[in-house]
Scaffold this motif. Structure first.
Motif, PDB file in Angstrom:
ATOM      1  N   LEU A  38      44.351   8.390  49.267  1.00  0.00           N
ATOM      2  CA  LEU A  38      44.697   7.483  48.181  1.00  0.00           C
ATOM      3  C   LEU A  38      43.957   7.950  46.930  1.00  0.00           C
ATOM      4  N   PHE A  81      38.405  15.587  42.513  1.00  0.00           N
ATOM      5  CA  PHE A  81      38.601  14.458  43.443  1.00  0.00           C
ATOM      6  C   PHE A  81      38.669  14.988  44.880  1.00  0.00           C
ATOM      7  N   LEU A  84      35.247  16.032  46.227  1.00  0.00           N
ATOM      8  CA  LEU A  84      34.409  14.864  46.501  1.00  0.00           C
ATOM      9  C   LEU A  84      34.866  14.115  47.748  1.00  0.00           C
ATOM     10  N   LEU A  88      32.786  16.197  50.452  1.00  0.00           N
ATOM     11  CA  LEU A  88      31.572  15.383  50.358  1.00  0.00           C
ATOM     12  C   LEU A  88      31.812  13.962  50.869  1.00  0.00           C
ATOM     13  N   LEU A  89      33.020  13.720  51.385  1.00  0.00           N
ATOM     14  CA  LEU A  89      33.348  12.483  52.100  1.00  0.00           C
ATOM     15  C   LEU A  89      33.027  11.210  51.321  1.00  0.00           C
ATOM     16  N   SER A  90      33.306  11.216  50.019  1.00  0.00           N
ATOM     17  CA  SER A  90      33.042  10.017  49.229  1.00  0.00           C
ATOM     18  C   SER A  90      34.184   9.012  49.399  1.00  0.00           C
ATOM     19  N   ASN A  91      33.902   7.794  49.010  1.00  0.00           N
ATOM     20  CA  ASN A  91      34.895   6.721  49.084  1.00  0.00           C
ATOM     21  C   ASN A  91      36.058   7.026  48.125  1.00  0.00           C
ATOM     22  N   VAL A  93      38.556   5.151  46.935  1.00  0.00           N
ATOM     23  CA  VAL A  93      38.844   4.183  45.868  1.00  0.00           C
ATOM     24  C   VAL A  93      37.891   4.399  44.695  1.00  0.00           C
ATOM     25  N   ALA A  94      36.597   4.482  45.012  1.00  0.00           N
ATOM     26  CA  ALA A  94      35.607   4.643  43.949  1.00  0.00           C
ATOM     27  C   ALA A  94      35.786   5.974  43.233  1.00  0.00           C
ATOM     28  N   THR A  95      36.052   7.036  43.993  1.00  0.00           N
ATOM     29  CA  THR A  95      36.195   8.352  43.375  1.00  0.00           C
ATOM     30  C   THR A  95      37.422   8.394  42.469  1.00  0.00           C
ATOM     31  N   LEU A  97      38.750   5.863  40.884  1.00  0.00           N
ATOM     32  CA  LEU A  97      38.398   5.131  39.668  1.00  0.00           C
ATOM     33  C   LEU A  97      37.561   5.986  38.741  1.00  0.00           C
TER      34      LEU A  97
END
Lengths: 307, 361
Positions: A38, A81, A84, A88-91, A93-95, A97
């Motif tokens: 997403l 994106f 990340l 780097l397995l970031s969230n 939704v936050a990424t 945004l």
């Protein structure tokens, strides 16, 4: 109010122009979401594509180069994106945004010197024979090449997703990344490629706004089109042809709203200008009330091979 | 080969360290960006982070501004952090902030020219209610129809902006304003002004409310059952269900709280620092607060410091654009990068980086 001043043939023709950016962006996002990712950064990638395409278009005098560069800039931003969220397995939704915020800042930084300049725009491409058909000709077959390209891209995406091995793998990754991984597919690599495709589409979409539809640069000119594209994907239940329908319906509403304003409708201008967003909300509600069918099962889930 | 290895437990050290690491990385990349824009990077970073607080020339003006700018950011971010903890993504705080401001200002202007001490509390109430109502729309749609709250709350920002444009040049327009858009200046009417509580510190009622919200949120999250339920819903939704947590209630609570605080922030802003309802009085605090919430680790105390830091970049950014000619958009990019680097470095919290030789899985 003079409704007779609204010409239906012209309305449909301008509807296709106004829908094309949303169509391109939504199509890119559809492929991304089909692989289970997403990316909420569509708006940021679009506006970056808009200014990059515009800057190159103005400086080289070639809108085609502008579009190519816009696609590249969108893809580059989406790569950030991708790195990340995939490495780097970031969230997500936050990424996403964050990507939008970065894109908005970046675009207004690049765009300062370009305010108030007119850009070269794409020439209309009259399709031989077809454009001579009365009414239907000027309505459907006398547009700039990007309109045809966007429709062709819908057909291509549909065909690839439905009939090819690549499409099958792509969908498998989106439905269950663990199963796809167990079968030996490179989940992360496939997702990165899809994210790049989505970024390139969003970049093209942005450039279409700044090079063809307006054609000028103003800060924040995408005005939520990227978010509307995200909503269209949900509306379309993740099906390419329905994305086309959704985008054209939406384009129709936008154009009709502008025409009503011009025709002097007795509706307050604020109501008309907020109507695209209200309609998006209404459509989302109707679609979600019917149940959430069609969403890829692994959408938004983080994949790490060690699990 | 670089490989990520999952830690058995999230690292305490990195939970604290990554915000600092992210700030340092942002400074480095931001410095390169400033250099590319033709300014001395060290001077630019000093102007942004040091001069507003310690330069003899500017500090007297800048220091109070720190609280003025941090107040709304902290207030909004506290509300947002509750939702983010529970996995409820309200990204429309900007809209809730605008509606709160409109309702608060509307309440104040309705009494004009009556003067009474009761008017300001009524305005706070109206602002809070307005923000709450705007945030409850996505909550109702989410719980009733399962509609995605991310998209709905964001769409409502654009609707709120259209409403703002409408009231600024219509309903709330100053009748004595010679036809210019914009409302009467609330800060100049004694009963509606959000004044500084202590002169010269920038400490107005909104900042006070922000500090109270920090304490309230801290107690709620660490000492109260509801806070536990919010955290549980975010970390293990299924377990929360089995534990008897009512998800509908959590959605309403988180969105409602965020809307209330954002609405209050909007009202304090419009009756104090901004002074009047204009078409662009909102300066994007609702979006920056998202960065503040994450930078503060969704923890009330962290948000307090993150809000102050982000306020510093606003003030420093203005100073840098004044003194060094750095475009104000560069600061927006700077703030966005901060969130990006934070999310990137967060990987260290749950994973260990391992260098392995040869082919890894």
């Amino acid at each position: 109010m003079d409704l007779s001043s609204i010409n239906p043939a012209l309305l449909i023709a301008s509807l296709m122009v106004s829908a094309t950016p949303i169509l391109l962006a939504a199509l890119g996002e559809l492929v991304v979401e089909k692989t289970g990712v997403l990316n909420l950064g569509v708006e940021g990638m679009m506006i970056t594509g808009a200014i990059c395409g515009f800057a190159i278009g103005v400086n080289t005098g070639s809108p085609v180069l502008g579009f190519m560069f816009a696609a590249m800039s969108g893809a580059l931003l989406s790569l950030a994106f991708g790195i990340l969220t995939q490495y780097l397995l970031s969230n997500q939704v936050a990424t996403g945004l964050g990507l939008t915020l970065v894109g908005l800042g970046l675009s207004s930084l690049i765009g300062k010197p370009y305010e108030g300049i007119k850009s070269p725009t794409l020439q209309k491409m009259e399709l031989p024979i077809l454009s001579d058909i009365p009414i239907v000709g000027p309505m459907l077959f006398s547009h700039d090449p990007m309109v045809y390209f966007s429709v062709a891209l819908v057909a291509a995406t549909w065909a690839v997703l439905k009939y090819t091995r690549a499409g099958l793998i792509l969908r498998a990754v989106g439905e269950s990344h663990d199963a796809a991984h167990a079968l030996g597919y490179k989940v992360v690599r496939i997702r990165i490629l899809a994210i790049l495709f989505g970024g390139a589409c969003a970049g093209l979409a942005g450039a279409y706004i700044s090079l063809v539809r307006v054609p000028q640069w103003t800060e924040g000119m995408t005005a939520g089109a990227g978010w509307i594209a995200l909503a269209i994907v949900v509306f379309a239940s993740w099906k390419p042809w329905r994305v086309l329908i959704g985008a054209y319906l939406f384009g129709g509403v936008t154009v009709l709203q502008l025409n009503l304003q011009a025709a002097g409708a007795k509706v307050p201008i604020e109501v008309l200008s907020m109507s695209p967003y209200l309609i998006t909300i209404a459509v989302l509600v109707i679609i979600s009330a019917r149940g959430n069918h069609g969403a890829p099962a692994a959408l938004g889930k983080i994949f790490h091979a060690s699990q | 080969m670089i490989r990520l290895e999952k830690r058995a437990q999230p690292s305490q050290f990195w939970t604290f360290a990554t915000p600092f690491l992210a700030v340092v990385l942002t400074m480095i990349v931001g410095g390169i960006m400033f250099a590319a824009l033709g300014s001395d990077p060290f001077e630019a970073i000093r102007t942004i982070f040091w001069d507003p607080l310690f330069s003899e020339q500017f500090a007297a003006y800048s220091r109070p501004q720190l609280l003025v700018k941090a107040g709304p950011l902290i207030l909004i971010a506290i509300g947002l952090s509750m939702g983010f903890k529970a996995g409820i993504w309200n990204i429309g705080a900007e809209g809730q902030y605008i509606i709160g401001a409109i309702c608060g200002a509307g309440m104040g202007l309705a009494f004009y020219p009556i003067e009474s001490v009761l008017i300001f509390p009524l305005m706070i109430l109206a602002g809070a209610l307005g923000g709450w109502a705007w945030a409850i729309i996505p909550a109702v749609l989410k719980t009733r129809f399962g509609t995605n709250e991310i998209l709905v709350s964001l769409m409502l920002v654009y609707v709120a902006e259209a409403l703002l444009a409408s009231v600024a040049s219509g309903l709330l327009k100053n009748p004595d304003g010679m036809g210019f858009p914009g409302s009467r200046n609330l800060a100049q009417i004694p009963s509606t002004a959000n004044l500084e509580i202590i002169q010269g510190t920038g400490m107005h009622y909104g900042v006070l409310t922000a500090f109270i919200a920090v304490v309230f949120a801290y107690v709620l999250l660490s000492r109260h059952m509801l806070g536990f339920q919010i955290r549980l819903t975010g970390e293990a939704p299924r377990a929360a269900r089995f534990a008897g947590v009512n998800p509908t209630r959590i959605v309403f609570l988180c969105l409602g709280l965020a809307g209330t605080l954002a609405g209050m922030a909007g009202m304090y802003e419009v009756s104090g620092p901004a002074g009047q309802i204009t078409i662009d009085f909102n300066s994007g605090y609702g979006f920056t607060a998202i960065i503040v919430a994450f930078l503060g680790r969704l923890h009330p105390i962290g948000i307090l410091f993150a809000g102050l830091l982000m306020a510093l970049t606003y003030i420093g950014g203005e100073l840098a654009s004044l003194m060094l000619g750095i475009p104000s958009a560069a600061i927006q990019l700077f703030q966005g990068m901060l969130l990006f680097f934070l999310l990137a470095t967060d990987v260290f919290i749950s994973f260990r980086i391992r260098l392995t030789s040869g082919e890894a899985a």
